[in-house]
Enzyme design. Structure first.
Site, PDB file in Angstrom:
ATOM      1  CG  LEU A 165      -1.491   1.387   1.734  1.00 16.66           C
ATOM      2  CD1 LEU A 165      -2.468   1.708   0.403  1.00 16.66           C
ATOM      3  CD2 LEU A 165      -2.287   1.165   3.018  1.00 16.66           C
ATOM      4  CB  SER A 166       0.859   4.269   0.459  1.00 19.63           C
ATOM      5  OG  SER A 166       1.150   5.637   0.608  1.00 19.63           O
ATOM      6  CB  SER A 167       6.008   4.319   0.784  1.00 20.23           C
ATOM      7  OG  SER A 167       5.723   3.492   1.846  1.00 20.23           O
ATOM      8  N   GLY A 170       4.311   1.584  -3.985  1.00 14.54           N
ATOM      9  CA  GLY A 170       5.356   2.107  -4.870  1.00 14.54           C
ATOM     10  C   GLY A 170       6.516   0.880  -5.018  1.00 14.54           C
TER      11      GLY A 170
END
Length: 581
Positions: A165-167, A170
């Site tokens: 999730l999120s970072s 990424g």
């Protein structure tokens, strides 16, 4: 006669889980504790500081694809931790990975981001120097390697996946791009693509397109870009996410298709039962390569589904993304073999004097049997992993007097799969021992992991040996006329027999055979929902427009929102129509 005898005196007989050789089956892999581990310390991070710590979940269930376990790396987002948000704890279900792991027999890794990247315990997805030898990229690849190369976990290198999730989303995309040779599938949740900065989280920078992201992805892969041909990716985002730009979601999926190369056909968009849509894309060969899920009204969060955590960027009110991901990966994996294990078609023992000739035959869909293993229980234990190869074999062993039983298995070295054991009927070498087997063997009240046994005493017996599925399980004879077999799998039937031990260690024939079945450790639960909702929640599968209960394959009617069905989950991954019994 010595020239053809294969004498194996003094060797220890391995304890095997034996069964009749009636059908193909993968060899059993080691069962885990079925619980999250304590906090682990894995490797030092010389770039960001500190050491990589975290948790892993090793299921007790068997793997469902290729006879080996899948490995899933799960990365939390900024401001989160593995302990507080990802793993199942005594207070909540975290990201809700446990049930999905149990269903597929997969091992889950949940590490903590090292250092204080971006000031909020993030993964360094925005690093401008991604490489395999330093930073978060290196320590995470090292973590994967630790588990893949440790044989006790039985990880299939073709079933390694990453999600976050999120970072963490990424970083999952970075790892999938950098190491397509390692990761067969991705799950990107609200993940900014490679080449974007932390200042560009909330909006796509001018001039940055899916082509930009796709080219950055290919550049990260370098000489491993050829492995993109067999990688798949799922992308998910919320329509109310105002932390990471929603436009990054479909851009991530398009970027992966660009990295994969070729042409794609957009499939029909379907409705996600919890609100939202799912759009599949297939390649020129008709293979599903990417999936795009837009979750209606979800903010910046991990959608854990029912049973998951419902706080701190995790929601239990939306789609169960772990269940969706596991179905997506397992049903569409382009690397793992689905070729069945070899099948033993016959096995036998022929006695001449003090020599027993063991023979057997097998079929192998993958090609040719690489090796046969012979296991004999008796006065001269045998565990011979190289008894022969090919379509059939025959081998002789010099044995001491007494009764023997055992098994034969066949292995294909290419696929690494082993057949179900073929049981060798009990046979006698030498004269009949004077001692008689015990009578009246019976099974007591079982638990989910144990089977108690009792029998009548035999005249002249100084002790008794207990056999489970043909393999002796008592290290030395027991003097009592009762024994409890422990450490067993739940909801499983086992065959038991007992022998008597007389003067000079003489062993009788096997007693009557009894079957003990362990109780289920699973607590049944029932859910009433539309057939469509059942399919989306992985309680059922779609087949030709109809919803079939997962496991039992009972037909529930059309797969739509107009049909409502009650499904009872009676065991892991197994549902039947109706309420719990």
């Amino acid at each position: 006669m010595a020239s053809f005898l294969h004498t194996l005196l003094g060797r220890t007989c391995a304890t095997l889980l034996l069964s009749a050789c009636a059908s193909a089956a993968h060899a059993q892999v080691a069962a885990g504790p079925g619980a999250w581990s304590a906090n682990q310390t894995w490797a030092a991070d010389s770039v960001n500081g500190g050491s990589l710590t975290g948790y892993f979940y090793w299921p007790s269930s068997q793997p469902t694809l290729g006879g080996k376990r899948a490995l899933v790396l799960v990365l939390h987002g900024c401001g989160m931790t593995a302990l507080g948000d990802v793993i199942n704890s005594s207070t909540d279900g975290g990201f809700n990975w446990k049930s999905a792991a149990d269903q597929y027999g997969a091992l889950i890794l949940a590490p903590n981001a090292t250092g204080s990247v971006y000031g909020s315990h993030c993964w360094d997805y925005a690093n401008t120097n991604h490489n395999r030898s330093s930073g978060h990229d290196a320590i995470l690849l090292n973590l994967i390697n630790r588990f893949v190369t440790n044989s006790q976990y039985a990880i299939d290198p073709n079933q390694v996946y990453v999600t976050g999730l999120s970072s963490g989303g990424g970083e999952a995309m970075v790892l999938g791009c950098m190491a397509p040779d390692i990761f067969a599938g991705l799950g990107i949740n609200a993940g900014p693509p490679p080449g974007t900065t932390t200042g560009q989280i909330g909006a796509v920078p001018a001039g940055y397109t899916a082509t930009t992201a796709g080219n950055n992805c290919k550049n990260l892969a370098g000489t491993n870009s050829g492995r993109f041909a067999t990688q798949i990716a799922s992308v998910i985002w919320g329509t109310s996410d105002f932390t990471v730009a929603q436009a990054y979601g479909p851009m991530d999926a398009a970027a992966m298709r660009i990295a994969y190369g070729g042409t794609y056909t957009k499939g029909a968009t379907s409705t996600v039962a919890t609100g939202g849509t799912n759009t599949p894309y297939r390649d020129a060969n008709g293979k599903l390569r990417t999936s795009e899920i837009s979750v209606a009204s979800m903010g910046h969060a991990w959608p854990a589904g029912t049973g998951g955590q419902n706080t701190n960027y995790v929601t239990s009110t939306k789609v169960n993304y772990p269940a969706f991901l596991m179905d997506f990966w397992f049903n569409n994996n382009l690397r793992a073999t689905a070729i069945p294990a070899p099948v033993m078609t016959s096995c036998s023992a022929t006695v001449s004097g003090n020599a027993a000739t063991i023979a057997g035959a097998a079929t192998d869909a993958a090609g040719t049997v690489s090796s046969y293993r012979v296991v004999l229980n008796g006065a001269t234990p045998v565990n011979d992993p190289a008894a022969g190869s090919g379509a059939s074999f025959s081998i002789a062993y010099a044995l001491s007097n007494g009764y023997y039983s055992g098994t034969v298995t066949a292995t294909d070295a290419g696929t690494g799969q082993t057949s179900a054991p073929c049981a060798i009927a009990q046979f006698l070498v030498g004269p009949v021992p004077a001692i008689e087997p015990p009578a009246g063997l019976t099974v007591g009240t079982t638990t989910s992991s144990s089977v108690p046994l009792s029998w009548s005493s035999a005249s002249g017996a100084s002790g008794y040996n207990v056999y489970r599925n043909g393999a002796k399980i008592t290290a030395s004879p027991v003097t009592a006329t009762a024994y409890t077999s422990t450490g067993l799998a739940a909801s499983t039937s086992y065959n038991f027999q007992v022998t008597s031990i007389g003067s000079g260690g003489a062993e009788s024939a096997l007693s009557n055979s009894v079957t003990g079945t362990t109780k289920s450790s699973f607590v049944c639960s029932a859910t009433t929902a539309t057939n469509y909702a059942h399919v989306q929640a992985a309680r059922a599968v779609n087949s030709g427009g109809y919803a079939l209960a997962k496991g039992s394959n009972q037909n529930m009617g059309l797969n739509n929102t107009f049909y409502t069905t009650t499904l009872a989950q009676t065991s892991s991954g197994y549902y039947v129509i109706g309420n719990c019994p």
